[in-house]
Design an enzyme around this catalytic site. Structure first.
Site, PDB file in Angstrom:
ATOM      1  N   THR A 136       1.119  -1.369  -0.353  1.00 53.14           N
ATOM      2  CA  THR A 136       0.152  -0.073   0.027  1.00 53.14           C
ATOM      3  C   THR A 136       0.777   1.299   0.265  1.00 53.14           C
ATOM      4  OG1 THR A 136      -1.047   0.964   1.794  1.00 53.14           O
ATOM      5  CG2 THR A 136      -0.375  -0.366   2.715  1.00 53.14           C
ATOM      6  N   ASP A 137       0.093   2.229  -0.477  1.00 45.68           N
ATOM      7  CA  ASP A 137       0.724   3.329  -0.728  1.00 45.68           C
ATOM      8  C   ASP A 137       1.313   4.016   1.208  1.00 45.68           C
ATOM      9  OD1 ASP A 137      -1.243   4.868   0.030  1.00 45.68           O
ATOM     10  OD2 ASP A 137      -1.796   6.002  -1.263  1.00 45.68           O
ATOM     11  N   GLU A 138       0.713   3.910   2.114  1.00 45.38           N
ATOM     12  CA  GLU A 138       0.471   3.870   3.658  1.00 45.38           C
ATOM     13  C   GLU A 138       1.977   4.252   3.445  1.00 45.38           C
ATOM     14  OE1 GLU A 138      -3.149   3.921   5.576  1.00 45.38           O
ATOM     15  OE2 GLU A 138      -4.556   3.150   3.856  1.00 45.38           O
ATOM     16  N   TYR A 162      -1.128  -0.019  11.565  1.00 46.33           N
ATOM     17  CA  TYR A 162      -1.619  -0.715   9.719  1.00 46.33           C
ATOM     18  C   TYR A 162      -0.685  -0.967   9.068  1.00 46.33           C
ATOM     19  CZ  TYR A 162      -2.844  -1.179   4.987  1.00 46.33           C
ATOM     20  OH  TYR A 162      -3.379  -1.567   3.569  1.00 46.33           O
ATOM     21  N   LYS A 166       2.248  -3.354   7.558  1.00 45.88           N
ATOM     22  CA  LYS A 166       3.062  -3.078   5.543  1.00 45.88           C
ATOM     23  C   LYS A 166       4.079  -3.109   5.443  1.00 45.88           C
ATOM     24  CE  LYS A 166       0.136  -4.460   3.261  1.00 45.88           C
ATOM     25  NZ  LYS A 166      -0.379  -6.014   2.793  1.00 45.88           N
TER      26      LYS A 166
HETATM   27  P1  NAD Z   1      -9.645  -7.309   3.686  1.00 45.26           P
HETATM   28  O1  NAD Z   1      -9.967  -6.496   4.508  1.00 45.26           O
HETATM   29  O2  NAD Z   1     -11.466  -7.066   2.332  1.00 45.26           O
HETATM   30  O3  NAD Z   1      -9.640  -8.856   2.993  1.00 45.26           O
HETATM   31  C1  NAD Z   1      -8.967  -9.639   3.051  1.00 45.26           C
HETATM   32  C2  NAD Z   1      -8.604 -10.862   3.054  1.00 45.26           C
HETATM   33  O4  NAD Z   1      -7.630 -11.664   4.081  1.00 45.26           O
HETATM   34  C3  NAD Z   1     -10.037 -11.571   4.251  1.00 45.26           C
HETATM   35  O5  NAD Z   1      -9.974 -12.162   3.219  1.00 45.26           O
HETATM   36  C4  NAD Z   1      -9.478 -12.296   5.382  1.00 45.26           C
HETATM   37  O6  NAD Z   1     -10.072 -12.848   5.479  1.00 45.26           O
HETATM   38  C5  NAD Z   1      -7.964 -12.541   4.489  1.00 45.26           C
HETATM   39  N1  NAD Z   1      -6.954 -13.072   6.210  1.00 45.26           N
HETATM   40  C6  NAD Z   1      -6.632 -12.153   7.085  1.00 45.26           C
HETATM   41  N2  NAD Z   1      -6.235 -12.761   7.921  1.00 45.26           N
HETATM   42  C7  NAD Z   1      -5.739 -13.907   7.341  1.00 45.26           C
HETATM   43  C8  NAD Z   1      -4.637 -14.786   7.647  1.00 45.26           C
HETATM   44  N3  NAD Z   1      -3.623 -14.731   9.049  1.00 45.26           N
HETATM   45  N4  NAD Z   1      -4.515 -15.845   7.125  1.00 45.26           N
HETATM   46  C9  NAD Z   1      -5.173 -16.262   5.632  1.00 45.26           C
HETATM   47  N5  NAD Z   1      -6.212 -15.303   5.001  1.00 45.26           N
HETATM   48  C10 NAD Z   1      -6.343 -13.890   6.385  1.00 45.26           C
HETATM   49  O7  NAD Z   1      -8.680  -6.537   2.562  1.00 45.26           O
HETATM   50  P2  NAD Z   1      -7.930  -5.710   0.982  1.00 45.26           P
HETATM   51  O8  NAD Z   1      -8.435  -4.572   0.816  1.00 45.26           O
HETATM   52  O9  NAD Z   1      -8.897  -6.588  -0.130  1.00 45.26           O
HETATM   53  O10 NAD Z   1      -6.846  -5.560   0.687  1.00 45.26           O
HETATM   54  C11 NAD Z   1      -6.059  -6.278  -0.115  1.00 45.26           C
HETATM   55  C12 NAD Z   1      -4.391  -6.754   0.772  1.00 45.26           C
HETATM   56  O11 NAD Z   1      -4.334  -5.365  -0.352  1.00 45.26           O
HETATM   57  C13 NAD Z   1      -4.102  -6.071   1.851  1.00 45.26           C
HETATM   58  O12 NAD Z   1      -3.130  -6.351   1.848  1.00 45.26           O
HETATM   59  C14 NAD Z   1      -4.436  -4.535   2.199  1.00 45.26           C
HETATM   60  O13 NAD Z   1      -2.700  -4.348   2.806  1.00 45.26           O
HETATM   61  C15 NAD Z   1      -3.720  -4.348   0.590  1.00 45.26           C
HETATM   62  N6  NAD Z   1      -4.230  -3.052   0.162  1.00 45.26           N
HETATM   63  C16 NAD Z   1      -4.806  -3.059   0.088  1.00 45.26           C
HETATM   64  C17 NAD Z   1      -5.429  -1.397   0.033  1.00 45.26           C
HETATM   65  C18 NAD Z   1      -7.208  -0.797  -0.687  1.00 45.26           C
HETATM   66  O14 NAD Z   1      -7.781   0.127  -0.714  1.00 45.26           O
HETATM   67  N7  NAD Z   1      -8.260  -2.091   0.073  1.00 45.26           N
HETATM   68  C19 NAD Z   1      -4.776  -0.610  -1.000  1.00 45.26           C
HETATM   69  C20 NAD Z   1      -3.656  -0.965  -1.349  1.00 45.26           C
HETATM   70  C21 NAD Z   1      -3.129  -2.206  -0.750  1.00 45.26           C
END
Ligand code: NAD
Length: 331
Positions: A136-138, A162, A166
């Protein structure tokens, strides 16, 4: 001539981005089987994947990325050529209340996955294999002015538990790449929006509050700026990074579309025909970053990737999806 299916292991594929990605990838890459390994926390929902659950090229395995035996079993059983780690605790507000949960999954879980993948590929030849960490950009922290942009070599200065976890995961991926020659790539994306995002997140929260006639809560003065990308543009970028990215490299994935939180809330209220003042200011979140903005020229030139969605069109489409799928988010 024999034709061998390739295997992609996706972790966290029942969440928002992971489930959008699996559907996109199965549709566009017909020579792949996708194994979805997910713990199904509160954020994981197999309803997101209904349309592929009977696809013979899709397999679901319930499990935790921190579980060494189970991850090793999945690797040895399915023998993936590629691994994409989406699994994470992803909500900044929750990380302030329970940082340890975030450290466990985001740091220890990624480390466990890296170690298991390294040992599996060492025994089974890691040529042409890839490990992609979805970041993430964060991790870069906050930009306090309106003009700077983060590049891939900007310092990691995370502000929240968070983003710190990351950033920790990114450093472990880097270490595995340098120490063990793990063919790993990191993508760092801006804020995503689109269908199947949990209603705790900002845009679904704006839509669900507006639809139910409740004021939209906005932190502080509402002038914090975020860069927003439609989830399908992120999915396309990850696919390009997986196939065309250089191992050991980092790619920023941004849309270039920046907007303040208050203006985003007003845009959504406008689309729904609600009064523009239906917002309520709440006290500032501790450690709230002012602005995120990415320089994504490396992904544009090296991966030949760019965004398809314009923010206003993508938000209008997303609002419509939430309107038509109330039973999904109201559950
Ligand atoms: P989300 O919270 O919707 O989904 C996370 C998924 O991971 C869920 O299905 C959960 O059940 C699973 N999970 C959590 N802990 C786990 C574990 N210990 N073992 C196996 N599975 C596990 O998150 P998202 O928004 O879909 O984000 C997905 C990825 O993208 C993350 O790594 C996040 O940091 C990154 N990201 C998200 C954004 C955003 O805007 N949402 C932006 C940049 C990066």
């Amino acid at each position: 001539m024999g034709f061998k299916m390739k295997v992609l292991l996706v972790t966290g594929g029942a969440g928002f981005i992971g489930s959008n990605f699996i559907k996109y990838f199965l549709e566009t890459q017909k020579d792949f089987t996708v194994v979805n390994y997910d713990k199904l926390t509160y954020a994981g929902n197999l309803d997101n994947l209904r349309e592929v659950e009977n696809n013979p090229r899709y397999v679901f395995v319930k499990g935790d990325i921190c579980d060494t035996d189970k991850v090793s079993w999945v690797l040895n059983n399915f023998k993936p050529d590629y691994i994409i780690n989406f699994a994470a605790e992803s909500h900044v507000d929750r990380s302030i209340d329970e940082p340890l949960v975030f450290g466990r999954t985001n740091v220890i879980g990624t480390l466990n996955l890296l170690q298991c993948a390294h040992s599996f590929w060492q025994k089974n030849n890691c040529e042409n294999k890839r490990f992609l960490q979805v970041s993430t950009d964060e991790v870069y922290g906050s930009i306090e002015n309106d003009t700077d942009y983060f590049t891939e070599s900007s310092d990691l200065l995370p502000s929240s538990p968070y983003s710190a976890t990351k950033a920790g995961a990114d450093l472990l991926v880097r270490a595995f790449s340098i120490t063990y020659g793990m063919p790993a790539i990191i993508t760092r994306c801006c804020n995503n929006y689109g269908p199947y995002q949990h209603k705790e997140k900002f845009i679904p929260k704006c839509i669900s509050h507006a639809l139910s006639g409740k004021p939209i809560p906005i932190y502080g003065d509402g002038l914090s700026i975020r860069e927003w990308i439609h989830v399908s543009d992120h999915c396309a970028a990850i696919t390009k990074a997986l196939f065309y990215g250089t191992p050991g490299e980092i790619y920023n994935i941004g849309s270039g579309e920046e907007i303040s939180n208050i203006d985003m809330a007003r845009m959504i209220l406008g689309i729904l025909g609600k009064p523009q003042d239906a917002v309520i200011k709440v006290s500032e979140r501790p450690g709230h970053d002012r602005r995120y903005a990415l320089n994504s020229s490396k992904a544009n030139s090296e991966l030949k990737w760019s965004c398809n969605y314009k923010l206003s069109d993508g938000i209008a489409k997303t609002v419509l999806w939430y309107k038509e799928n109330q039973s999904w988010w109201d559950n």
